[in-house]
Scaffold this motif. Sequence first.
Motif, PDB file in Angstrom:
ATOM      1  N   ILE A  49       0.837  -1.202   0.000  1.00 21.65           N
ATOM      2  CA  ILE A  49       0.000   0.000   0.000  1.00 21.65           C
ATOM      3  C   ILE A  49       0.873   1.254   0.000  1.00 21.65           C
ATOM      4  CG2 ILE A  49      -1.600   1.380   1.405  1.00 21.65           C
ATOM      5  CD1 ILE A  49      -2.972  -1.273   2.176  1.00 21.65           C
ATOM      6  N   VAL A  50       1.907   1.271   0.846  1.00 27.01           N
ATOM      7  CA  VAL A  50       2.795   2.436   0.911  1.00 27.01           C
ATOM      8  C   VAL A  50       3.502   2.627  -0.430  1.00 27.01           C
ATOM      9  CG1 VAL A  50       4.854   3.407   2.021  1.00 27.01           C
ATOM     10  CG2 VAL A  50       3.088   2.310   3.415  1.00 27.01           C
ATOM     11  N   SER A  51       4.027   1.547  -0.974  1.00 22.37           N
ATOM     12  CA  SER A  51       4.763   1.606  -2.231  1.00 22.37           C
ATOM     13  C   SER A  51       3.860   2.043  -3.393  1.00 22.37           C
ATOM     14  CB  SER A  51       5.386   0.244  -2.522  1.00 22.37           C
ATOM     15  OG  SER A  51       6.135   0.279  -3.692  1.00 22.37           O
ATOM     16  N   SER A  52       2.687   1.444  -3.510  1.00 24.07           N
ATOM     17  CA  SER A  52       1.790   1.792  -4.620  1.00 24.07           C
ATOM     18  C   SER A  52       1.209   3.198  -4.451  1.00 24.07           C
ATOM     19  CB  SER A  52       0.677   0.753  -4.782  1.00 24.07           C
ATOM     20  OG  SER A  52      -0.152   0.726  -3.648  1.00 24.07           O
ATOM     21  N   SER A  53       1.064   3.663  -3.219  1.00 26.12           N
ATOM     22  CA  SER A  53       0.585   5.029  -2.991  1.00 26.12           C
ATOM     23  C   SER A  53       1.624   6.047  -3.456  1.00 26.12           C
ATOM     24  CB  SER A  53       0.251   5.248  -1.510  1.00 26.12           C
ATOM     25  OG  SER A  53      -0.847   4.458  -1.137  1.00 26.12           O
ATOM     26  N   CYS A  54       2.892   5.776  -3.202  1.00 25.68           N
ATOM     27  CA  CYS A  54       3.957   6.653  -3.705  1.00 25.68           C
ATOM     28  C   CYS A  54       3.904   6.715  -5.232  1.00 25.68           C
ATOM     29  CB  CYS A  54       5.331   6.163  -3.254  1.00 25.68           C
ATOM     30  SG  CYS A  54       5.685   6.444  -1.512  1.00 25.68           S
ATOM     31  N   THR A  55       3.686   5.569  -5.857  1.00 29.25           N
ATOM     32  CA  THR A  55       3.588   5.513  -7.317  1.00 29.25           C
ATOM     33  C   THR A  55       2.378   6.312  -7.802  1.00 29.25           C
ATOM     34  OG1 THR A  55       4.646   3.349  -7.329  1.00 29.25           O
ATOM     35  CG2 THR A  55       3.407   3.954  -9.298  1.00 29.25           C
ATOM     36  N   PHE A  56       1.268   6.190  -7.099  1.00 30.18           N
ATOM     37  CA  PHE A  56       0.050   6.933  -7.458  1.00 30.18           C
ATOM     38  C   PHE A  56       0.315   8.435  -7.495  1.00 30.18           C
ATOM     39  CE2 PHE A  56      -3.724   9.310  -6.174  1.00 30.18           C
ATOM     40  CZ  PHE A  56      -4.638   8.908  -7.137  1.00 30.18           C
ATOM     41  N   TYR A  57       1.104   8.921  -6.545  1.00 34.71           N
ATOM     42  CA  TYR A  57       1.419  10.354  -6.469  1.00 34.71           C
ATOM     43  C   TYR A  57       2.643  10.716  -7.318  1.00 34.71           C
ATOM     44  CZ  TYR A  57      -2.024  10.609  -2.743  1.00 34.71           C
ATOM     45  OH  TYR A  57      -3.192  10.554  -2.034  1.00 34.71           O
ATOM     46  N   ARG A  58       2.945   9.868  -8.298  1.00 33.19           N
ATOM     47  CA  ARG A  58       4.003  10.101  -9.290  1.00 33.19           C
ATOM     48  C   ARG A  58       5.407  10.071  -8.714  1.00 33.19           C
ATOM     49  NH1 ARG A  58       1.638  12.010 -14.210  1.00 33.19           N
ATOM     50  NH2 ARG A  58      -0.542  12.389 -13.842  1.00 33.19           N
ATOM     51  N   GLY A  59       5.647   9.140  -7.824  1.00 34.34           N
ATOM     52  CA  GLY A  59       6.975   8.964  -7.255  1.00 34.34           C
ATOM     53  C   GLY A  59       7.217   7.491  -7.008  1.00 34.34           C
ATOM     54  N   SER A  60       8.137   7.199  -6.134  1.00 35.69           N
ATOM     55  CA  SER A  60       8.374   5.822  -5.713  1.00 35.69           C
ATOM     56  C   SER A  60       8.797   5.850  -4.261  1.00 35.69           C
ATOM     57  CB  SER A  60       9.464   5.171  -6.570  1.00 35.69           C
ATOM     58  OG  SER A  60      10.734   5.739  -6.278  1.00 35.69           O
ATOM     59  N   PRO A  79      11.151   8.735   7.855  1.00 36.07           N
ATOM     60  CA  PRO A  79       9.788   9.064   7.433  1.00 36.07           C
ATOM     61  C   PRO A  79       9.822   9.386   5.945  1.00 36.07           C
ATOM     62  CG  PRO A  79      10.799  10.933   8.520  1.00 36.07           C
ATOM     63  CD  PRO A  79      11.770   9.787   8.642  1.00 36.07           C
ATOM     64  N   VAL A  80       8.697   9.268   5.286  1.00 35.38           N
ATOM     65  CA  VAL A  80       8.666   9.573   3.855  1.00 35.38           C
ATOM     66  C   VAL A  80       7.469  10.463   3.521  1.00 35.38           C
ATOM     67  CG1 VAL A  80       9.896   7.488   3.111  1.00 35.38           C
ATOM     68  CG2 VAL A  80       7.403   7.471   3.236  1.00 35.38           C
ATOM     69  N   ILE A  81       7.647  11.229   2.464  1.00 32.77           N
ATOM     70  CA  ILE A  81       6.538  12.014   1.917  1.00 32.77           C
ATOM     71  C   ILE A  81       5.893  11.152   0.847  1.00 32.77           C
ATOM     72  CG2 ILE A  81       5.872  14.093   0.661  1.00 32.77           C
ATOM     73  CD1 ILE A  81       8.316  15.478   1.947  1.00 32.77           C
ATOM     74  N   ILE A  82       4.695  10.657   1.141  1.00 29.95           N
ATOM     75  CA  ILE A  82       3.971   9.785   0.219  1.00 29.95           C
ATOM     76  C   ILE A  82       3.520  10.578  -1.002  1.00 29.95           C
ATOM     77  CG2 ILE A  82       1.915   8.318  -0.063  1.00 29.95           C
ATOM     78  CD1 ILE A  82       3.876   7.086   1.909  1.00 29.95           C
ATOM     79  N   GLY A  83       3.032  11.765  -0.754  1.00 26.93           N
ATOM     80  CA  GLY A  83       2.530  12.631  -1.812  1.00 26.93           C
ATOM     81  C   GLY A  83       2.343  14.023  -1.263  1.00 26.93           C
ATOM     82  N   GLU A  84       1.640  14.830  -2.024  1.00 22.92           N
ATOM     83  CA  GLU A  84       1.435  16.220  -1.629  1.00 22.92           C
ATOM     84  C   GLU A  84      -0.012  16.591  -1.897  1.00 22.92           C
ATOM     85  OE1 GLU A  84       3.296  20.522  -2.898  1.00 22.92           O
ATOM     86  OE2 GLU A  84       4.306  18.706  -3.535  1.00 22.92           O
ATOM     87  N   TYR A  85      -0.663  17.196  -0.939  1.00 23.46           N
ATOM     88  CA  TYR A  85      -2.048  17.660  -1.070  1.00 23.46           C
ATOM     89  C   TYR A  85      -2.063  19.173  -0.984  1.00 23.46           C
ATOM     90  CZ  TYR A  85      -5.065  13.519  -0.832  1.00 23.46           C
ATOM     91  OH  TYR A  85      -5.762  12.374  -1.117  1.00 23.46           O
ATOM     92  N   TYR A  86      -2.282  19.845  -2.098  1.00 22.33           N
ATOM     93  CA  TYR A  86      -2.387  21.300  -2.131  1.00 22.33           C
ATOM     94  C   TYR A  86      -1.232  21.973  -1.397  1.00 22.33           C
ATOM     95  CZ  TYR A  86      -7.011  20.130  -3.772  1.00 22.33           C
ATOM     96  OH  TYR A  86      -8.050  19.609  -4.493  1.00 22.33           O
ATOM     97  N   GLY A  87      -0.019  21.518  -1.668  1.00 22.00           N
ATOM     98  CA  GLY A  87       1.178  22.120  -1.088  1.00 22.00           C
ATOM     99  C   GLY A  87       1.583  21.570   0.263  1.00 22.00           C
ATOM    100  N   ASN A  88       0.773  20.697   0.833  1.00 19.47           N
ATOM    101  CA  ASN A  88       1.104  20.107   2.136  1.00 19.47           C
ATOM    102  C   ASN A  88       1.592  18.675   1.942  1.00 19.47           C
ATOM    103  OD1 ASN A  88       0.372  22.316   3.824  1.00 19.47           O
ATOM    104  ND2 ASN A  88      -1.762  21.838   3.377  1.00 19.47           N
ATOM    105  N   PRO A  89       2.749  18.355   2.534  1.00 18.16           N
ATOM    106  CA  PRO A  89       3.268  16.997   2.377  1.00 18.16           C
ATOM    107  C   PRO A  89       2.462  15.993   3.201  1.00 18.16           C
ATOM    108  CG  PRO A  89       4.640  18.215   3.907  1.00 18.16           C
ATOM    109  CD  PRO A  89       3.614  19.182   3.372  1.00 18.16           C
ATOM    110  N   LEU A  90       2.241  14.835   2.639  1.00 15.87           N
ATOM    111  CA  LEU A  90       1.558  13.732   3.310  1.00 15.87           C
ATOM    112  C   LEU A  90       2.660  12.824   3.848  1.00 15.87           C
ATOM    113  CD1 LEU A  90      -1.147  12.395   3.939  1.00 15.87           C
ATOM    114  CD2 LEU A  90      -1.112  11.412   1.658  1.00 15.87           C
ATOM    115  N   ILE A  91       3.016  13.017   5.119  1.00 12.30           N
ATOM    116  CA  ILE A  91       4.180  12.346   5.710  1.00 12.30           C
ATOM    117  C   ILE A  91       3.743  11.172   6.575  1.00 12.30           C
ATOM    118  CG2 ILE A  91       6.172  12.622   7.236  1.00 12.30           C
ATOM    119  CD1 ILE A  91       6.239  15.563   6.392  1.00 12.30           C
TER     120      ILE A  91
END
Length: 184
Positions: A49-60, A79-91
């Motif tokens: 889930i963590v890995s595929s979520s990073c891919t969903f947000y155009r990363g790895s 810790p990792v930034i999974i993605g970004e929501y309106y300028g806020n990191p999803l950590i």
Amino acid sequence: MGRKNYQPLSYTICSNTYALLPYVDGHRNWTRVIEDRSEFVVEESVYKIVSSSCTFYRGSLESATLYSQKAIRVKHKPPVIIGEYYGNPLIFFPTHSPKNRDSVWLNFDAVELIDSDDSGKGTLIHLSNGAIVPLDVSPIALRNQHSFAGSLRRFFKNAQQVHKHQMVYLTKRRYPPRKQHPMD
């Protein structure tokens, strides 16, 4: 909590994802997902889930891990930034090595309190939705992980500010004010 019988085949982390916990069903490793208003089981491992979520947000997950290691100089369980929501990191931060099937991943913004359990060896994680997650992990280790996640957020926000100021500077340099024509 809300509904509990919902069992999707896959899941993508979002801002209302609070925690991902391993859930063993026979010989299969699934994930117990705690969201702001619901809780359910997903037929995927936490790592997947963590890995595929990073891919969903155009990363790895690998690039997110490298970014974190470079930013805050934490090599083990960063810790990792999974993605970004309106300028806020999803950590999110892990309780164990990311590939360890016992690893729990917690949303930095959802953790209200990290408290010792009655034995003093385990931890009670108080989430902002009122849920309490008991973990067999040292409270000191989890407080460190949470602190590292806060450092990553500060690094990210500072980098955003630097980038924003650079863009303003470049814009001003690229388009200087027009000179007045003598006839105007």
